[in-house]
Design a protein around this motif. Structure first.
Motif, mmCIF file in Angstrom:
data_model
loop_
_atom_site.group_PDB
_atom_site.id
_atom_site.type_symbol
_atom_site.label_atom_id
_atom_site.label_comp_id
_atom_site.label_asym_id
_atom_site.label_seq_id
_atom_site.Cartn_x
_atom_site.Cartn_y
_atom_site.Cartn_z
ATOM 1 N N SER A 135 -3.532 10.931 4.567
ATOM 2 C CA SER A 135 -2.394 10.415 3.983
ATOM 3 C C SER A 135 -0.966 11.738 5.355
ATOM 4 C CB SER A 135 -2.475 10.408 3.284
ATOM 5 O OG SER A 135 -1.306 10.919 2.539
ATOM 6 N N ALA A 136 -2.477 12.198 6.333
ATOM 7 C CA ALA A 136 -1.247 13.408 6.659
ATOM 8 C C ALA A 136 -0.375 13.003 7.343
ATOM 9 C CB ALA A 136 -1.845 14.414 7.179
ATOM 10 N N ARG A 140 1.206 19.124 11.434
ATOM 11 C CA ARG A 140 0.391 18.220 10.329
ATOM 12 C C ARG A 140 0.984 18.688 9.773
ATOM 13 N NH1 ARG A 140 -4.049 18.735 7.184
ATOM 14 N NH2 ARG A 140 -5.017 16.348 7.147
ATOM 15 N N PHE A 141 1.068 18.009 7.734
ATOM 16 C CA PHE A 141 1.591 17.983 7.218
ATOM 17 C C PHE A 141 1.331 16.947 5.905
ATOM 18 C CE2 PHE A 141 5.931 16.202 8.320
ATOM 19 C CZ PHE A 141 5.795 15.297 7.363
ATOM 20 N N GLN A 194 4.384 18.089 -18.632
ATOM 21 C CA GLN A 194 5.401 17.508 -18.406
ATOM 22 C C GLN A 194 4.805 17.591 -16.567
ATOM 23 O OE1 GLN A 194 9.423 18.024 -18.826
ATOM 24 N NE2 GLN A 194 9.258 17.661 -21.232
ATOM 25 N N GLU A 195 5.838 16.697 -16.368
ATOM 26 C CA GLU A 195 5.415 16.568 -14.750
ATOM 27 C C GLU A 195 6.199 17.168 -14.057
ATOM 28 O OE1 GLU A 195 6.414 13.612 -10.926
ATOM 29 O OE2 GLU A 195 6.359 12.815 -12.915
ATOM 30 N N ASP A 196 5.473 18.587 -13.512
ATOM 31 C CA ASP A 196 5.979 19.673 -12.249
ATOM 32 C C ASP A 196 5.382 19.264 -10.383
ATOM 33 O OD1 ASP A 196 6.168 22.422 -11.359
ATOM 34 O OD2 ASP A 196 4.850 23.498 -12.197
ATOM 35 N N PRO A 197 6.516 19.224 -10.229
ATOM 36 C CA PRO A 197 6.316 18.736 -8.857
ATOM 37 C C PRO A 197 5.829 19.962 -7.953
ATOM 38 C CG PRO A 197 8.557 18.750 -9.558
ATOM 39 C CD PRO A 197 7.918 19.173 -10.287
ATOM 40 N N LEU A 198 6.012 21.122 -8.927
ATOM 41 C CA LEU A 198 5.495 22.382 -7.811
ATOM 42 C C LEU A 198 3.778 22.489 -7.749
ATOM 43 C CD1 LEU A 198 7.598 25.499 -8.783
ATOM 44 C CD2 LEU A 198 7.511 24.526 -6.362
ATOM 45 N N ARG A 199 3.237 22.069 -8.374
ATOM 46 C CA ARG A 199 1.742 21.802 -8.567
ATOM 47 C C ARG A 199 1.237 20.831 -7.458
ATOM 48 N NH1 ARG A 199 -0.008 24.138 -13.570
ATOM 49 N NH2 ARG A 199 -1.894 22.637 -12.966
ATOM 50 N N VAL A 200 2.192 20.287 -7.097
ATOM 51 C CA VAL A 200 1.245 19.641 -5.812
ATOM 52 C C VAL A 200 1.386 20.094 -5.305
ATOM 53 C CG1 VAL A 200 2.459 17.150 -4.078
ATOM 54 C CG2 VAL A 200 3.009 17.267 -6.616
ATOM 55 N N PRO A 201 0.222 19.981 -4.193
ATOM 56 C CA PRO A 201 -0.041 21.082 -2.988
ATOM 57 C C PRO A 201 0.489 20.386 -1.636
ATOM 58 C CG PRO A 201 -2.300 19.815 -3.937
ATOM 59 C CD PRO A 201 -0.845 19.649 -4.969
ATOM 60 N N LEU A 202 0.404 21.232 -1.171
ATOM 61 C CA LEU A 202 1.324 21.203 0.377
ATOM 62 C C LEU A 202 0.636 21.929 1.380
ATOM 63 C CD1 LEU A 202 5.323 21.904 -0.675
ATOM 64 C CD2 LEU A 202 3.780 19.724 -0.620
#
Length: 846
Positions: free
Chosen positions: A582-583, A573-574, A533-541
């Motif tokens: 797109s930062a 910058r994030f 399932q989709e996992d928000p934590l896997r999105v790198p920041l």
């Protein structure tokens, strides 16, 4: 608070060798005049070391005579502001009773007081006392400080050796003094223009308390905790809390250290000094704090070979051990290591609503807190190089810290948990470099790498009660929310700091400070991964924060007026995801001024102002995938901070030593970032306008001889929501929730010296703390009788400490009683803290 000047003195006076018969008693005596001195403290530095007035006389112990033992005893002497010896500690001893003989002799010694800027001050310095057996003149050592004659056991016996005419003694080597960095830095800070409280921790090292307790008692910092050892600690200054008050360790954020679990996890014995900056933060700290900063200083003195160990145990299965080891190889190389281990069950009694299984009625019931165990372990190692070509100082260090904590219940202590656990781990490498390429320029640089791993496990399908029993099963696992959590997050950070100190008119009156932190965060919820399932934590920041600051200090009217003006710049910058183009970038500026005017030598008037901005942190923006939820709409918060204060430096009178301070402040904040707990989770929100007025006052008195003393502090806060728009506008005019608005503490201390020996002391302290009732939520919400409040609290604490020395080692034993009356104690959102508790601590310094 009493600031002490520490002076390092090696006294080796000139003596002629004497041999004498003294009623069958051998003596070691000083037969010289006080030596001439050449001090490294010039008149321009304002430091005048003490001078020996009454010369000590020591009795040579019979055991030492029989064994033929001679040599030097090095002592650390503490003088009061009148030149009296108040404490004598053996630093390097000989045994055989010689250590005790030297201490007894120096108890009656008198010195002229040390002087700082024309005022007498208490001080510490090293004194070397030589014991030398009498010999025939041809073999007697020249230049001995003390001489003893060995005699027979009967008064009628003739001396074993009679001296002939002694040869002329060489000229004395002189009197040298070195003012130690710790004391000069503390005094410089207090006498400077910054709005700062300096708390020295020498006495706290002997007691069984943590840094949070010290801060609450000795400064304007308000400390709130969610429970016992290992619980979350929230710091507040002027109503601003969380990351608005930055905590730094030796110039870098505390999360880049083994103490990633917060201030409560830092062993007191490893910290030498606390610096609390109230609202206006100096550029040298290179941080964007909004409400102030707390700076922990661990290495203020030059490293010398030695070791210390402390062990602590107490109620509710709490234990804490700390060790430190330093080795000085030579004048250029040293090594240091430190480690700690904490553990606690935290099974103290709490009162919670419990439903009766037979009647179904819910009623308060006192029971043992369950599922709240804590364990923390860590250590650090460093190797340093000093006074080498091209290097004033170079230190390389590495560290590791690991913390495991059970989560016992939800935010409001309503829903118990039985299997939720969390963990934090931090490790890293660092480098510190100092060099003075020019007499008018000094460069200090810090660089490092840090990796932090956070874990949160919530995968049980049990429905637990307050007794820790699984009463039923859920259709889906997860006690916190509707989805199981098997979260792991990894944060990697590269950071650097550079300070350039230049001299234009006065020493180091110009400073440029630069800092950068480049962080990446990744993670996963293993439960969602298994289900694909989709996992928000896997999105790198990715988040990069940069800081730049410039300050200039000027002194006028012979130093009576000091003014420091500064400017700051912030850049952030994030980026979320893999599309770095797109930062989002944000920048802001700030400026300020601090001023100090000396009305007299000991009475200071201070004023300070700063326009400051704080950028949101990664967790505030994107949550942590568990208890803290995302709010990417957060915007930077900014504030006008101003302080007005007066400080009475320690004043010595015939009835004792007095010190006092008072400061008033205002914080006018736009887009305040505030944490608001929910039923199961919590989130940060912007409050578009808030303003706080605060006042803090402290008083300290110690009697002549320091046998009794009194300390008191009081803090008042008026923090209101002034939002005109948004979701908080309907609470316009309310006090900000869950923040104490009035608290005070008072401490009485008593001390008896020479109780069992000439080198021991017994101390007793009694502290009473008062916290006025405050609302857990907005005060205008709900009906009067239904509003949740944290009740008024009056808590009492006592500490008994005994310290002594033996064979060159210092020992201390402390016995503490917290919350003597077992009164209900609360802090964050009504979570109950431990009741009556006993703690014992033993410390040895080698």
């Amino acid at each position: 608070m009493v600031l002490r000047m520490s002076i390092n003195i090696d006294i080796v006076p000139m003596l002629a060798l004497l041999a004498m018969l003294s009623n069958g008693v051998a003596r070691a005596q000083d037969a010289s005049e006080p030596p001439a001195r050449t001090s490294s403290a010039s008149p321009s530095s304002g430091v005048v070391p003490p001078v020996l007035l009454a010369q000590p006389e020591a009795v040579y112990p019979p055991d030492a005579l029989a064994a033929g033992v001679e040599g030097a005893v090095k002592l650390l002497l503490t003088l009061d502001a009148e030149g009296r010896v108040t404490r004598a500690e053996v630093v390097e001893g000989l045994g055989h009773g010689l250590d005790e003989a030297a201490v007894r002799a120096l108890e009656d010694a008198r010195f002229s007081p040390a002087m700082q800027d024309g005022s007498p001050v208490s001080c510490q310095f090293e004194f070397i006392h030589h014991f030398v057996l009498a010999r025939p003149p041809e073999v007697a050592p020249a230049g001995a400080e003390e001489v003893a004659q060995a005699t027979s056991d009967t008064p009628s016996a003739e001396p074993a050796a009679q001296p002939s005419e002694a040869p002329a003694s060489p000229a004395p080597p002189g009197f040298t003094s070195v003012v130690r960095a710790r004391s000069t830095e503390a005094r410089t800070l207090v006498r400077g223009s910054e709005a700062v409280d300096v708390v020295e921790l020498e006495k706290a090292h002997e007691r069984a308390e943590d840094l949070a307790e010290v801060l609450t008692r000795a400064s304007a910092v308000q400390v709130q905790r969610t429970g016992g050892m290992g619980s979350r600690t929230q710091l507040s200054l002027g109503g601003l809390s969380g990351d608005q008050v930055r905590v730094l360790l030796d110039g870098v954020p505390i999360e880049y250290s083994p103490y990633v679990y917060g201030l409560g996890s830092v062993p007191v014995s490893l910290i030498r000094q606390l610096e609390v900056f109230n609202g206006v933060v100096p550029v040298r700290l290179a941080t964007d704090a909004l409400g102030g900063a707390i700076h922990l200083r661990s290495g203020l003195a030059s490293p010398e070979t030695g070791a210390s160990l402390s062990l602590q145990g107490g109620s509710f299965g709490s234990y804490r051990g700390t060790g430190r080891l330093t080795w000085r190889a030579n004048e250029h190389v040293f090594m240091r290591a430190a480690g700690f281990h904490d553990r606690a069950q935290n099974d103290y009694v709490v009162t919670v609503p419990v439903d009766d299984p037979e009647t179904g009625r819910v009623s308060p019931r006192a029971l043992r807190r369950n599922h709240d165990a804590y364990r923390g372990t860590g250590g650090e190692f460093e190797v340093g190089f000093e006074a080498l070509p091209g290097v004033d100082r170079l230190v390389l260090n590495g560290y590791l810290g690991r913390y495991d904590k059970d989560v016992p219940h939800d935010q409001y202590m309503i829903q118990p948990y039985g299997a939720v656990t969390s963990a934090q781990e931090s490790w890293g490498l660092g480098l510190r470099y100092e060099v003075s390429p020019h007499e008018r320029l000094k460069v200090l640089a810090i660089a490092g790498y840090n990796q932090r791993v956070g874990e949160l496990l919530d995968a049980s399908d049990c429905l637990y009660d307050w007794y820790g029993a699984c009463r039923a099963t859920r259709a889906r696992a997860g006690e916190i929310g509707s989805t199981p959590l098997e979260n792991t997050q990894t944060r990697q950070t590269l950071f650097g700091r550079v300070r350039l100190l230049g001299t234009l008119l006065d020493p180091e009156d110009l400073e440029v400070s630069l800092g950068v932190d480049d962080s990446d965060r990744s993670g996963e919820n293993a439960y969602l991964t298994r289900l694909q399932q989709e996992d928000p934590l896997r999105v790198p920041l990715a988040l990069t924060s940069s800081f730049g600051g410039l300050s200039h200090r000027q002194q006028l009217w012979g130093g009576r007026l000091e003014n420091t003006v500064f400017v700051k710049g912030y850049l952030q910058r994030f980026a979320s995801g893999t599309r770095q183009e797109s930062a989002e970038r944000r920048w802001a500026g700030g400026f300020g001024d601090t001023l100090r005017f000396s009305l007299t030598r000991g009475l200071l008037f201070k004023a300070s102002y700063e326009r400051t901005t704080r950028m949101p942190r990664v967790d505030e923006l994107f949550g942590d995938g568990g208890l803290l939820v995302e709010n990417s709409a957060l915007v930077p918060e900014s504030s006008h901070n101003a302080n007005l204060g007066v400080e009475l430096l320690p004043l010595v009178t015939s009835v004792g030593r007095f010190g006092a301070n008072a400061v008033a402040g205002v914080r006018d904040v736009e887009n305040l970032i505030q944490l608001f707990p929910g039923d199961a989770t919590q989130a940060y929100e912007n409050v578009d306008h808030a303003r706080s007025f605060s006042a803090h006052a402290g008083l300290d008195w110690a009697s002549p001889g320091d046998w009794v003393g009194l300390t008191g502090t009081v803090t008042w806060l008026h923090f209101r929501n002034l939002a005109q728009d948004g979701q908080f506008a309907r609470f316009h005019g309310d006090r900000m929730p869950n923040i104490p608005w009035l608290q005070a503490s008072a401490t009485a201390r008593f001390q008896k010296r020479q109780l069992l020996s000439s080198v021991d002391a017994l101390g007793l302290e009694w502290t009473t703390r008062f916290v006025e009732s405050f609302y857990r939520s907005w005060e205008s919400a709900g009906r009067g009788g239904d509003k949740a409040r944290v009740p008024t609290q009056v808590l009492h604490f006592a500490a008994l400490t005994y310290r002594s020395q033996f064979e060159g080692r210092a020992y201390s034993f402390s016995f503490n009683l917290q919350n003597l009356t077992d009164a209900p104690a609360f802090d964050i959102v009504g979570v109950q803290k431990p009741g009556r508790a006993f703690t014992a601590r033993a410390t040895v310094d080698l």
